[in-house]
Structure formats: structure tokens, C-alpha cells
Design a protein around this motif. Structure first.
Motif, PDB file in Angstrom:
ATOM      1  N   TRP A  46      50.802  44.678  27.993  1.00 13.58           N
ATOM      2  CA  TRP A  46      51.491  45.134  29.202  1.00 13.58           C
ATOM      3  C   TRP A  46      50.831  46.403  29.744  1.00 13.58           C
ATOM      4  O   TRP A  46      50.609  46.545  30.955  1.00 13.58           O
ATOM      5  N   ILE A  47      50.489  47.329  28.858  1.00 13.88           N
ATOM      6  CA  ILE A  47      49.772  48.536  29.266  1.00 13.88           C
ATOM      7  C   ILE A  47      48.456  48.159  29.934  1.00 13.88           C
ATOM      8  O   ILE A  47      48.097  48.677  30.997  1.00 13.88           O
ATOM      9  N   ASP A  48      47.716  47.243  29.317  1.00 17.88           N
ATOM     10  CA  ASP A  48      46.427  46.810  29.867  1.00 17.88           C
ATOM     11  C   ASP A  48      46.588  46.161  31.241  1.00 17.88           C
ATOM     12  O   ASP A  48      45.776  46.375  32.150  1.00 17.88           O
ATOM     13  N   THR A  49      47.641  45.358  31.386  1.00 17.23           N
ATOM     14  CA  THR A  49      47.852  44.627  32.634  1.00 17.23           C
ATOM     15  C   THR A  49      48.200  45.577  33.777  1.00 17.23           C
ATOM     16  O   THR A  49      47.654  45.465  34.885  1.00 17.23           O
ATOM     17  N   VAL A  50      49.095  46.517  33.518  1.00 13.95           N
ATOM     18  CA  VAL A  50      49.437  47.505  34.543  1.00 13.95           C
ATOM     19  C   VAL A  50      48.200  48.320  34.909  1.00 13.95           C
ATOM     20  O   VAL A  50      47.912  48.554  36.093  1.00 13.95           O
ATOM     21  N   GLN A  51      47.437  48.738  33.911  1.00 12.78           N
ATOM     22  CA  GLN A  51      46.246  49.544  34.190  1.00 12.78           C
ATOM     23  C   GLN A  51      45.202  48.744  34.961  1.00 12.78           C
ATOM     24  O   GLN A  51      44.515  49.286  35.837  1.00 12.78           O
ATOM     25  N   TRP A  52      45.075  47.458  34.674  1.00  7.19           N
ATOM     26  CA  TRP A  52      44.144  46.590  35.418  1.00  7.19           C
ATOM     27  C   TRP A  52      44.435  46.692  36.921  1.00  7.19           C
ATOM     28  O   TRP A  52      43.521  46.832  37.738  1.00  7.19           O
ATOM     29  N   HIS A  53      45.723  46.626  37.266  1.00  7.56           N
ATOM     30  CA  HIS A  53      46.097  46.641  38.675  1.00  7.56           C
ATOM     31  C   HIS A  53      46.023  48.043  39.281  1.00  7.56           C
ATOM     32  O   HIS A  53      45.746  48.189  40.473  1.00  7.56           O
ATOM     33  N   LEU A  54      46.237  49.069  38.467  1.00  2.74           N
ATOM     34  CA  LEU A  54      46.016  50.427  38.956  1.00  2.74           C
ATOM     35  C   LEU A  54      44.542  50.641  39.293  1.00  2.74           C
ATOM     36  O   LEU A  54      44.213  51.304  40.287  1.00  2.74           O
ATOM     37  N   ALA A 124      41.794  38.400  27.957  1.00  2.03           N
ATOM     38  CA  ALA A 124      42.851  37.549  28.517  1.00  2.03           C
ATOM     39  C   ALA A 124      43.064  37.870  29.993  1.00  2.03           C
ATOM     40  O   ALA A 124      43.267  36.961  30.818  1.00  2.03           O
ATOM     41  N   LEU A 125      43.010  39.152  30.333  1.00  2.00           N
ATOM     42  CA  LEU A 125      43.164  39.558  31.734  1.00  2.00           C
ATOM     43  C   LEU A 125      41.971  39.100  32.576  1.00  2.00           C
ATOM     44  O   LEU A 125      42.139  38.641  33.711  1.00  2.00           O
ATOM     45  N   LYS A 126      40.772  39.221  32.025  1.00  2.00           N
ATOM     46  CA  LYS A 126      39.583  38.771  32.759  1.00  2.00           C
ATOM     47  C   LYS A 126      39.657  37.278  33.050  1.00  2.00           C
ATOM     48  O   LYS A 126      39.363  36.832  34.167  1.00  2.00           O
ATOM     49  N   ASN A 131      40.053  33.031  36.757  1.00  2.00           N
ATOM     50  CA  ASN A 131      40.557  31.692  37.074  1.00  2.00           C
ATOM     51  C   ASN A 131      41.207  31.675  38.457  1.00  2.00           C
ATOM     52  O   ASN A 131      41.042  30.700  39.216  1.00  2.00           O
ATOM     53  N   LEU A 132      41.940  32.751  38.787  1.00  2.00           N
ATOM     54  CA  LEU A 132      42.524  32.841  40.135  1.00  2.00           C
ATOM     55  C   LEU A 132      41.438  32.803  41.204  1.00  2.00           C
ATOM     56  O   LEU A 132      41.589  32.130  42.233  1.00  2.00           O
ATOM     57  N   GLU A 133      40.357  33.520  40.957  1.00  2.00           N
ATOM     58  CA  GLU A 133      39.258  33.558  41.931  1.00  2.00           C
ATOM     59  C   GLU A 133      38.556  32.204  42.023  1.00  2.00           C
ATOM     60  O   GLU A 133      38.143  31.782  43.104  1.00  2.00           O
ATOM     61  N   ALA A 134      38.421  31.536  40.896  1.00  2.00           N
ATOM     62  CA  ALA A 134      37.750  30.232  40.890  1.00  2.00           C
ATOM     63  C   ALA A 134      38.552  29.183  41.654  1.00  2.00           C
ATOM     64  O   ALA A 134      37.991  28.190  42.134  1.00  2.00           O
ATOM     65  N   GLU A 135      39.873  29.420  41.769  1.00  2.00           N
ATOM     66  CA  GLU A 135      40.739  28.458  42.445  1.00  2.00           C
ATOM     67  C   GLU A 135      41.254  28.955  43.796  1.00  2.00           C
ATOM     68  O   GLU A 135      42.026  28.249  44.448  1.00  2.00           O
ATOM     69  N   ARG A 136      40.826  30.146  44.223  1.00  2.00           N
ATOM     70  CA  ARG A 136      41.359  30.729  45.462  1.00  2.00           C
ATOM     71  C   ARG A 136      40.905  29.929  46.677  1.00  2.00           C
ATOM     72  O   ARG A 136      39.716  29.853  46.993  1.00  2.00           O
ATOM     73  N   LYS A 150      31.256  32.034  35.788  1.00  2.00           N
ATOM     74  CA  LYS A 150      31.640  33.219  35.016  1.00  2.00           C
ATOM     75  C   LYS A 150      32.815  32.918  34.090  1.00  2.00           C
ATOM     76  O   LYS A 150      32.875  33.407  32.957  1.00  2.00           O
ATOM     77  N   LEU A 151      33.736  32.095  34.577  1.00  2.00           N
ATOM     78  CA  LEU A 151      34.897  31.722  33.772  1.00  2.00           C
ATOM     79  C   LEU A 151      34.467  30.968  32.517  1.00  2.00           C
ATOM     80  O   LEU A 151      35.023  31.185  31.428  1.00  2.00           O
ATOM     81  N   ASP A 152      33.481  30.100  32.661  1.00  2.00           N
ATOM     82  CA  ASP A 152      32.976  29.345  31.508  1.00  2.00           C
ATOM     83  C   ASP A 152      32.438  30.292  30.432  1.00  2.00           C
ATOM     84  O   ASP A 152      32.643  30.085  29.234  1.00  2.00           O
ATOM     85  N   VAL A 153      31.741  31.338  30.867  1.00  2.00           N
ATOM     86  CA  VAL A 153      31.203  32.329  29.922  1.00  2.00           C
ATOM     87  C   VAL A 153      32.345  33.080  29.230  1.00  2.00           C
ATOM     88  O   VAL A 153      32.328  33.288  28.011  1.00  2.00           O
TER      89      VAL A 153
END
Length: 202
Positions: A46-54, A124-126, A131-136, A150-153
Motif C-alpha cells: 500500500w505504501i508503494d502504491t500510494v508513492q507510485w502515484h505521488l 507488481a505495480l510495474k 498492462n493498463l498501457e498495453a490495453e489502453r 515490455k510487459l512480457d519482460v
């Protein structure tokens, strides 16, 4: 037990829960018992996820310098919480393996279990966001294709890292690797160690 797979599921549960609102000020709703390993892993991500968006927000060129400074200080505080929690997790592992007597020829790993889990949490966040970008749908086909590559890697990294984490834990349990930790000893947040802070206090 596949420890890394269990951690992966917990990390993704945290990511999914965060994105129900997708807001950096959303309070964490802890689904696991207080003091449990699952609770620690969920809180870590959760800390990592919030910081990702910050980190995303602070790169918005339209924000004011005052806003950017506040976010930067929030990121610094988040980094300290992240480090503290990783070190607490390593204390959990030290206690968990306290009765294991390492073999005379036991080696020391370059990375502790908790710092390897830190990498898995970030991965996990990456994967989630790539995946969102690959499907946007609003992105160009070229953009989606690059992100798919990149997702495959990243998915290959996931397999390798999870295998390595499970192997490390097995080696510690079998006495092949000695469980040893060092504190990060970060200096920039410590008023007694950061010269900018302690000279200002005079």
C-alpha cells in the motif's frame, strides 16, 4: 507452500483495493489480522502504491512549486516508512528462522528476504500499470505493442524473482544461507546526521 506466490496475491490485492478509488489520500483498509505477516505485506505494498502515484503527480508540469515541495516531502516520508517496514519484515524473518543453525559453509546472500519482497512489490505495480498501457484504447497501436513487449519482460522477471525468493527462504531454512541483515541507516531524514538540518538548528 509457495511463499512468493502468496505474497504476490497479497500485493495485487492491495493494488486492486487502492484502485477502487485511485486516490493518494484514500485511507488504507487493512483486510488482514493486525501483526500478521499478511498484514505487513499488504501495508508494504500500500505504501508503494500510494508513492507510485505521488511520483506521477509530482511530474505534472502544471503543479505549483509549493505543491511540488509538499509532494516531495510526502515522498521522502513515504520512503522512510517503506524502509522501516522492510527492516521490520526482516526482523520477522530473523525471528522466524531463529532456531536454524547455519552450516559451517553457509553463504551470505546479497539481498535479504524482505528487500527481495520489496522488489516483488514494486514489480507488481510495474506489471499492473504496464498492462493498463498495453490495453489502453486511447493509445496508438505502436504504443500498445511496445508496452506489450515490455510487459512480457516484466512477467519473465516476475517468474525469476519469485523463484529466487522461494529458493532463498528454502536455503535459509536448510542452513545453506545465513540470515543476516543490516540497517539502511538513511541519513537525510535524521536531524543529527544531515548537515543542512543540524547546522540550521544551531
Amino acid at each position: 507452500m509457495d511463499f512468493a506466490l502468496n505474497a504476490w496475491h497479497i500485493f495485487n490485492q492491495s493494488i486492486g483495493d487502492y484502485h477502487l478509488t485511485d486516490h493518494v489520500d484514500e485511507p488504507q483498509k487493512q483486510p488482514f489480522p493486525a501483526g500478521s505477516l499478511e498484514q505487513l505485506l499488504y501495508s508494504k505494498n500500500w505504501i508503494d502504491t500510494v508513492q507510485w502515484h505521488l511520483e506521477d503527480i509530482i511530474r505534472d508540469e502544471s503543479i505549483t512549486p509549493d505543491q511540488a515541495l509538499l509532494i516531495k516531502r510526502r515522498i521522502d516520508a513515504s520512503n522512510q516508512k517503506r524502509t522501516d517496514l522492510v527492516e521490520y519484515l526482516d526482523s520477522w524473518f530473523l525471528n522466524h528462522f531463529i532456531d536454524i543453525i547455519p552450516a559451517k559453509e553457509a553463504t551470505i546472500n546479497t539481498e535479504t528476504p524482505a528487500w527481495a519482497l520489496d522488489r516483488l512489490s514494486i514489480l507488481a505495480l510495474k506489471i499492473y500499470h504496464m498492462n493498463l498501457e498495453a490495453e489502453r484504447e486511447s493509445a496508438t497501436p505502436e504504443h500498445r505493442a511496445k508496452c506489450t513487449t515490455k510487459l512480457d519482460v516484466l512477467l519473465e522477471q516476475k517468474t525469476d524473482l519469485m523463484t529466487s525468493i522461494n529458493q532463498l527462504l528454502a536455503d535459509i531454512e536448510n542452513g545453506k544461507v545465513k540470515m543476516k541483515t543490516y540497517k539502511q541507516m538513511k541519513m537525510y531524514n535524521d536531524e543529527s546526521l544531515n548537515p543542512v538540518l543540524y547546522q540550521k538548528a544551531k
